[in-house]
Every structure is written in structure tokens, then in C-alpha cells.
Design a protein around this motif. Structure first.
Motif, short mmCIF file in Angstrom:
data_model
loop_
_atom_site.label_atom_id
_atom_site.label_comp_id
_atom_site.label_asym_id
_atom_site.label_seq_id
_atom_site.Cartn_x
_atom_site.Cartn_y
_atom_site.Cartn_z
N ILE A 25 0.84 -1.21 0.00
CA ILE A 25 0.00 0.00 0.00
C ILE A 25 0.88 1.25 0.00
CG2 ILE A 25 -1.58 1.37 1.42
CD1 ILE A 25 -2.91 -1.30 2.24
N LEU A 26 1.88 1.28 0.84
CA LEU A 26 2.75 2.46 0.92
C LEU A 26 3.52 2.68 -0.38
CD1 LEU A 26 4.10 2.14 4.56
CD2 LEU A 26 2.43 3.79 3.70
N ARG A 27 4.02 1.60 -0.99
CA ARG A 27 4.73 1.74 -2.27
C ARG A 27 3.79 2.28 -3.34
NH1 ARG A 27 7.63 -2.86 -0.63
NH2 ARG A 27 6.05 -4.26 -1.49
N ALA A 28 2.58 1.75 -3.38
CA ALA A 28 1.60 2.21 -4.38
C ALA A 28 1.25 3.67 -4.16
CB ALA A 28 0.35 1.34 -4.33
N LEU A 29 1.05 4.07 -2.91
CA LEU A 29 0.73 5.48 -2.63
C LEU A 29 1.92 6.40 -2.90
CD1 LEU A 29 -1.45 5.16 0.59
CD2 LEU A 29 -2.20 5.89 -1.69
N ALA A 30 3.14 5.89 -2.68
CA ALA A 30 4.33 6.69 -2.99
C ALA A 30 4.42 6.94 -4.49
CB ALA A 30 5.59 6.00 -2.48
N ASP A 31 4.04 5.95 -5.29
CA ASP A 31 4.07 6.09 -6.75
C ASP A 31 2.96 7.04 -7.23
OD1 ASP A 31 6.22 4.40 -6.95
OD2 ASP A 31 5.00 2.63 -7.46
N ASP A 32 1.78 6.94 -6.61
CA ASP A 32 0.65 7.78 -7.02
C ASP A 32 -0.28 8.00 -5.83
OD1 ASP A 32 -1.46 9.11 -8.18
OD2 ASP A 32 -2.12 7.43 -9.42
N ARG A 34 -2.58 10.02 -5.46
CA ARG A 34 -3.93 10.45 -5.84
C ARG A 34 -4.81 9.30 -6.34
NH1 ARG A 34 -3.88 15.50 -9.56
NH2 ARG A 34 -6.06 15.35 -9.00
N GLN A 35 -4.28 8.09 -6.37
CA GLN A 35 -5.08 6.99 -6.89
C GLN A 35 -6.27 6.71 -5.98
OE1 GLN A 35 -3.27 2.91 -6.59
NE2 GLN A 35 -1.51 4.14 -5.96
N SER A 36 -7.32 6.20 -6.58
CA SER A 36 -8.55 5.91 -5.83
C SER A 36 -8.35 4.69 -4.95
CB SER A 36 -9.71 5.67 -6.79
OG SER A 36 -9.52 4.44 -7.47
N THR A 37 -9.23 4.57 -3.97
CA THR A 37 -9.20 3.39 -3.10
C THR A 37 -9.43 2.13 -3.93
OG1 THR A 37 -9.99 4.71 -1.25
CG2 THR A 37 -10.22 2.33 -1.04
N ALA A 38 -10.31 2.22 -4.94
CA ALA A 38 -10.58 1.06 -5.79
C ALA A 38 -9.31 0.63 -6.54
CB ALA A 38 -11.69 1.38 -6.78
N GLU A 39 -8.55 1.60 -7.07
CA GLU A 39 -7.29 1.27 -7.76
C GLU A 39 -6.30 0.64 -6.78
OE1 GLU A 39 -6.30 4.48 -11.09
OE2 GLU A 39 -6.95 5.41 -9.19
N VAL A 55 -5.41 1.93 5.21
CA VAL A 55 -4.86 3.28 4.99
C VAL A 55 -5.20 4.17 6.19
CG1 VAL A 55 -5.00 5.36 3.57
CG2 VAL A 55 -4.81 3.11 2.48
N GLY A 56 -6.43 4.08 6.67
CA GLY A 56 -6.82 4.86 7.84
C GLY A 56 -5.98 4.52 9.06
N ALA A 61 -1.78 5.92 12.81
CA ALA A 61 -0.54 5.49 13.46
C ALA A 61 0.61 6.47 13.20
CB ALA A 61 -0.15 4.10 12.99
N GLY A 62 0.39 7.40 12.28
CA GLY A 62 1.46 8.36 11.98
C GLY A 62 2.44 7.85 10.94
N VAL A 63 2.18 6.68 10.36
CA VAL A 63 3.05 6.17 9.30
C VAL A 63 2.87 7.04 8.06
CG1 VAL A 63 3.55 4.21 7.78
CG2 VAL A 63 3.05 3.82 10.21
N ILE A 64 1.63 7.28 7.69
CA ILE A 64 1.32 8.23 6.61
C ILE A 64 1.07 9.57 7.28
CG2 ILE A 64 -0.27 8.87 4.77
CD1 ILE A 64 -0.85 5.88 4.37
N ARG A 65 1.99 10.51 7.07
CA ARG A 65 1.88 11.82 7.72
C ARG A 65 1.09 12.81 6.89
NH1 ARG A 65 7.90 13.30 9.57
NH2 ARG A 65 8.19 13.14 7.34
N GLY A 66 0.92 12.53 5.61
CA GLY A 66 0.16 13.45 4.78
C GLY A 66 0.40 13.15 3.31
N TYR A 67 -0.26 13.93 2.49
CA TYR A 67 -0.16 13.81 1.05
C TYR A 67 0.27 15.19 0.56
CZ TYR A 67 -2.83 9.66 2.12
OH TYR A 67 -3.23 8.47 2.66
N ARG A 68 1.35 15.24 -0.22
CA ARG A 68 1.95 16.52 -0.56
C ARG A 68 2.00 16.77 -2.06
NH1 ARG A 68 3.79 14.51 3.85
NH2 ARG A 68 4.40 15.75 5.62
N LEU A 69 1.95 18.02 -2.39
CA LEU A 69 2.13 18.46 -3.75
C LEU A 69 3.63 18.59 -4.01
CD1 LEU A 69 0.85 19.66 -6.34
CD2 LEU A 69 0.95 21.88 -5.20
#
Length: 160
Positions: A25-32, A34-39, A55-56, A61-69
Motif C-alpha cells: 500500500i505504501l509503495r503504491a501510494l508513494a508512486d501515485d 492520488r489513486q482511488s481506493t478502488a485502484e 490506509v486509515g 498510526a502516523g506512518v502516513i503523515r500526509g499527502y503533498r504536492l
């Protein structure tokens, strides 16, 4: 001055560890991010509600601290990047941290160990523009600058 970084085990994760699904999950979110939960669910082979819960949990837990531009400084007229080390004068630590916070050309400020106490990442439109930025910091300590010539490794997510 307190740090925003803490060395704490993530709450809500088994033994504070990441399992293979969480790492995927973290690798996929690092790549994108903005991807949807379904993706994301298709990527990890789970249902969307299960992925949303994971993801929640990672966020809580503070592993995902945010989503940045991620903006390319050169694309907005700031093609010169420099790393600036600062060795503060006696009693100047808080003033330097405050100045770094208020200086728009500073995109990062790290408190570091060694002879220097701060490491700043600075973006300016031209080398000559760095002089004014450095002069402001010289009121509180000595500076040493290094210009970024190339970035063979872009910033990446650690540990996944």
C-alpha cells in the motif's frame, strides 16, 4: 526547540511493524498518492473497504503523515537550489529556526549534529539572489553553501 519527528512505534499496527500488504500500500501510494481506493485495492488484491481501513490505520498510526504536492522549483522561476549549513553564534539557535521558518526561499530546515547546527534547502531565481538570503542568516551565525548541480536520486519514501 522541539522536533516534529519522533521515534515511536506506529500505534494500531501489530508489534509496530508493517506487514507485506501495508508495504505494498505504501509503495503504491508513494508512486501515485492520488489513486482511488478502488485502484489501490486492485493493486493489493483486497476489497476497497479493507484497504480504506488499512490506509486509515496507517494514517492514525502516523506512518502516513500526509499527502503533498511536489512542485518543480525551476518550473516556477527558482532554478537555483543550494544547501546551506549554518553554525550559529552563542544563543542564536531559536533566532535561526525562526528566521528559517519566515524565509520563503527556505523549503527545508533540519537541525543536525556536528559543528553546524542547521541544514537549509534554499531555492532562488539566480545565484546572485542567494546573497540576500545568506546575509539575513549571517546576522546569527556562519554559513557554508553548496549548489545543487544535479539530482541523480529524487526524494523517495524510506523503508518501503
Amino acid at each position: 526547540m522541539p522536533s516534529k519527528r519522533t521515534a515511536r512505534p506506529p500505534d494500531g499496527l501489530p508489534n509496530g511493524n508493517l506487514d507485506d500488504v501495508n508495504r505494498t500500500i505504501l509503495r503504491a501510494l508513494a508512486d501515485d498518492p492520488r489513486q482511488s481506493t478502488a485502484e489501490l485495492a486492485r493493486t493489493v488484491g483486497m476489497s476497497a473497504p479493507a484497504v480504506r481501513e488499512r490506509v486509515g490505520r496507517l494514517e492514525r498510526a502516523g506512518v502516513i503523515r500526509g499527502y503533498r504536492l511536489d512542485v518543480d522549483p525551476a518550473a516556477i522561476g527558482l532554478p537555483v537550489t543550494a544547501w546551506v549549513r549554518i553554525r550559529p553564534g552563542p544563543g542564536q539557535l531559536p533566532k535561526l529556526a525562526d528566521l528559517a521558518q519566515r524565509t520563503p526561499q527556505v523549503s527545508e530546515c533540519h537541525r543536525i549534529s556536528g559543528e553546524d547546527c542547521f541544514l537549509l534547502k534554499v531555492h532562488v531565481p539566480a545565484v546572485a539572489e542567494l546573497e540576500g538570503v545568506l546575509d539575513a542568516f549571517l546576522l546569527f551565525g556562519q554559513t557554508t553553501s553548496s549548489f545543487v548541480v544535479a539530482t541523480p536520486v529524487e526524494p523517495r519514501t524510506p523503508g518501503i
